[in-house]
Design a protein around this motif. Structure first.
Motif, short mmCIF file in Angstrom:
data_model
loop_
_atom_site.label_atom_id
_atom_site.label_comp_id
_atom_site.label_asym_id
_atom_site.label_seq_id
_atom_site.Cartn_x
_atom_site.Cartn_y
_atom_site.Cartn_z
N GLY A 53 33.29 51.54 -9.12
CA GLY A 53 32.64 52.27 -10.20
C GLY A 53 31.26 52.74 -9.82
N TRP A 92 36.29 46.39 -8.41
CA TRP A 92 36.23 47.49 -9.38
C TRP A 92 34.79 47.86 -9.72
CZ3 TRP A 92 39.74 50.89 -10.25
CH2 TRP A 92 41.07 50.57 -10.05
N LYS A 148 35.40 52.14 -14.46
CA LYS A 148 35.79 51.14 -13.47
C LYS A 148 34.82 49.96 -13.48
CE LYS A 148 38.03 54.29 -10.26
NZ LYS A 148 38.01 54.85 -8.91
#
Length: 67
Positions: free
Chosen positions: A56, A52, A2
């Motif tokens: 992550g 994102w 991610k």
């Protein structure tokens, strides 16, 4: 994964802004609608990229705590 996808989206946003700046310098763009659309799209892509990257990092921290 991610985080890497988020970095990729941030790079796309930078490329969009760079292309806009270069095209306005060299082509003397008169159509301001294109400028607004590119700025808005690059802001949206940048926002998704930052989201994102944050997701992550959260996943990475969760995996580290489980070990």
């Amino acid at each position: 994964m991610k985080t890497e996808f988020g970095k990729w989206l941030m790079d796309i946003a930078k490329y969009m802004v760079t292309a806009l700046l270069l095209s306005t310098i060299f082509a003397d763009m008169d159509n301001s609608i294109i400028i607004y659309v590119v700025v808005i799209l690059s802001a949206i892509v940048l926002g998704f990229g930052l989201y994102w990257i944050n997701e992550g990092e959260k996943d990475y921290k969760k995996k580290g705590k489980k070990k």
